[in-house]
Design a protein around this motif. Sequence first.
Motif, mmCIF file in Angstrom:
data_model
loop_
_atom_site.group_PDB
_atom_site.id
_atom_site.type_symbol
_atom_site.label_atom_id
_atom_site.label_comp_id
_atom_site.label_asym_id
_atom_site.label_seq_id
_atom_site.Cartn_x
_atom_site.Cartn_y
_atom_site.Cartn_z
ATOM 1 N N ILE A 102 1.067 0.064 -3.904
ATOM 2 C CA ILE A 102 0.902 -1.038 -2.957
ATOM 3 C C ILE A 102 -0.544 -1.031 -2.480
ATOM 4 C CG2 ILE A 102 1.585 -1.997 -0.736
ATOM 5 C CD1 ILE A 102 4.327 -0.829 -1.115
ATOM 6 N N SER A 103 -1.308 -2.023 -2.917
ATOM 7 C CA SER A 103 -2.716 -2.078 -2.510
ATOM 8 C C SER A 103 -2.885 -2.748 -1.158
ATOM 9 C CB SER A 103 -3.564 -2.794 -3.567
ATOM 10 O OG SER A 103 -3.097 -4.106 -3.781
ATOM 11 N N GLN A 104 -2.041 -3.772 -0.880
ATOM 12 C CA GLN A 104 -2.076 -4.441 0.422
ATOM 13 C C GLN A 104 -0.686 -4.997 0.716
ATOM 14 O OE1 GLN A 104 -4.736 -4.431 2.411
ATOM 15 N NE2 GLN A 104 -6.203 -3.628 0.912
ATOM 16 N N HIS A 105 -0.333 -5.093 1.986
ATOM 17 C CA HIS A 105 0.896 -5.778 2.372
ATOM 18 C C HIS A 105 0.814 -6.125 3.849
ATOM 19 C CE1 HIS A 105 3.143 -2.572 4.642
ATOM 20 N NE2 HIS A 105 2.242 -1.822 4.038
ATOM 21 N N GLY A 106 1.587 -7.131 4.258
ATOM 22 C CA GLY A 106 1.567 -7.518 5.659
ATOM 23 C C GLY A 106 1.823 -8.999 5.839
ATOM 24 N N PRO A 107 1.566 -9.521 7.048
ATOM 25 C CA PRO A 107 1.826 -10.933 7.329
ATOM 26 C C PRO A 107 0.742 -11.840 6.771
ATOM 27 C CG PRO A 107 0.929 -9.854 9.266
ATOM 28 C CD PRO A 107 1.133 -8.770 8.240
ATOM 29 N N LEU A 108 1.133 -13.090 6.497
ATOM 30 C CA LEU A 108 0.170 -14.120 6.124
ATOM 31 C C LEU A 108 -0.419 -14.696 7.411
ATOM 32 C CD1 LEU A 108 2.194 -16.052 3.400
ATOM 33 C CD2 LEU A 108 0.212 -14.589 3.005
ATOM 34 N N ASN A 109 -1.572 -14.238 7.793
ATOM 35 C CA ASN A 109 -2.222 -14.721 9.003
ATOM 36 C C ASN A 109 -3.066 -15.942 8.682
ATOM 37 O OD1 ASN A 109 -1.226 -12.699 10.774
ATOM 38 N ND2 ASN A 109 -2.704 -11.243 9.927
ATOM 39 N N ASP A 110 -2.676 -17.098 9.263
ATOM 40 C CA ASP A 110 -3.384 -18.364 8.996
ATOM 41 C C ASP A 110 -3.435 -18.669 7.501
ATOM 42 O OD1 ASP A 110 -3.923 -18.793 11.739
ATOM 43 O OD2 ASP A 110 -5.669 -17.462 11.618
ATOM 44 N N ALA A 274 9.804 1.646 7.692
ATOM 45 C CA ALA A 274 9.038 2.889 7.774
ATOM 46 C C ALA A 274 8.801 3.461 6.382
ATOM 47 C CB ALA A 274 9.785 3.903 8.638
ATOM 48 N N GLY A 275 7.680 4.137 6.243
ATOM 49 C CA GLY A 275 7.400 4.854 5.004
ATOM 50 C C GLY A 275 6.662 4.077 3.946
ATOM 51 N N VAL A 276 6.350 2.797 4.208
ATOM 52 C CA VAL A 276 5.596 1.987 3.241
ATOM 53 C C VAL A 276 4.161 1.894 3.730
ATOM 54 C CG1 VAL A 276 5.364 -0.264 2.142
ATOM 55 C CG2 VAL A 276 7.632 0.677 2.596
ATOM 56 N N SER A 277 3.226 2.358 2.921
ATOM 57 C CA SER A 277 1.827 2.368 3.337
ATOM 58 C C SER A 277 0.952 1.799 2.241
ATOM 59 C CB SER A 277 1.369 3.795 3.670
ATOM 60 O OG SER A 277 1.474 4.633 2.522
ATOM 61 N N ASP A 279 -1.959 1.716 -0.370
ATOM 62 C CA ASP A 279 -2.448 2.731 -1.285
ATOM 63 C C ASP A 279 -1.378 3.761 -1.625
ATOM 64 O OD1 ASP A 279 -4.798 2.274 -2.479
ATOM 65 O OD2 ASP A 279 -5.996 3.657 -1.288
ATOM 66 N N GLY A 280 -0.126 3.488 -1.216
ATOM 67 C CA GLY A 280 0.944 4.417 -1.527
ATOM 68 C C GLY A 280 1.647 4.040 -2.816
ATOM 69 N N ARG A 281 2.012 5.023 -3.606
ATOM 70 C CA ARG A 281 2.757 4.770 -4.839
ATOM 71 C C ARG A 281 4.184 4.366 -4.502
ATOM 72 N NH1 ARG A 281 1.059 9.196 -9.486
ATOM 73 N NH2 ARG A 281 -1.176 8.716 -9.508
ATOM 74 N N ILE A 282 4.723 3.486 -5.317
ATOM 75 C CA ILE A 282 6.083 3.014 -5.120
ATOM 76 C C ILE A 282 6.726 2.832 -6.482
ATOM 77 C CG2 ILE A 282 5.555 0.530 -5.125
ATOM 78 C CD1 ILE A 282 7.514 0.381 -2.649
ATOM 79 N N ARG A 283 8.037 2.933 -6.520
ATOM 80 C CA ARG A 283 8.750 2.764 -7.784
ATOM 81 C C ARG A 283 9.733 1.618 -7.656
ATOM 82 N NH1 ARG A 283 9.836 7.601 -11.554
ATOM 83 N NH2 ARG A 283 11.950 7.606 -10.718
#
Length: 292
Positions: A102-110, A274-277, A279-283
């Motif tokens: 996960i390189s980036q995640h979050g809300p769509l701001n504007d 919780a636990g999603v960051s 630059d963190g690897r995910i499967r």
Amino acid sequence: MSDLTLAGASLAARCFVGLQLVLPTRALSRLVHSLTRVRWTPFKNGLIHAFIRGFNISLAEAEIERVEDFEHFNAFFTRALKPGERALAPAPAFISPVDGRISQHGPLNDGQLVQAKGHHYAVEALLGNTDWAQTFKGGDFATIYLAPYNYHRIHMPVAGQLRAWRYIPGRLFSVNGMTASAMPDLFTRNERLVALFDTEHGAMAMVLVGALFVGGIETVWSGAVTPPHQRGAPGPIITPPTPVHLARGAEMGRFNMGSTVVVVTAAGMTRPTAGVSEDGRIRLGQPISMLC
């Protein structure tokens, strides 16, 4: 080159972007596409063995475990997993569609997505459609980068019905972290396939972004979309002639060589977990967020 690189990018990243700007990226990707489909046994076996050694890949979780049994390198690269190798997190988890980072995640701001720290790009430019962008006003996103060693099939984070899809031509720049940190609007410069789904929780877009050496993008409803790597205006919005229903965790497409998936969800559809960051690897099957 300053107008083609982001402020704060390292010298190495700026130089890497500069190199890509002069490379014949489409021609190189066509060449890779051809090489990865060579069936001559000494060549394809040697290439697969070299790749396995270089990226420390195990075939223990794959349906085909012997290098000799793959018809060509691309069959190895897009190999299927054994049933049950990726357990899906129980509902109401909104699960990762791929193995990756996960390189980036979050809300769509504007109406903006984060590409790299302090740098953004527009969801309208990513999706290539004003109405589609309005659908996701106030929503959320997650950008997942697939490294060469990752499993390269793409699955559904939640069950849905395909509303429409389109192919958008573009460049074929690398989508690794170095390029993302230095090139403005990287994911809207590159070619991509945009698929819009309706789910019982709200609308969802899945964007499959092409990249340098990505020899092709496929979906389960249309087959191979690229190559050819086209130029010019975005393709038409295509509505499937018959309904395409895909279950949670079902395959929806694949990359022939690696790239990035951007998932966009409607407002109120998901909430952080919780636990999603970054630059963190995910499967595949692990939670990105929770469905509301």
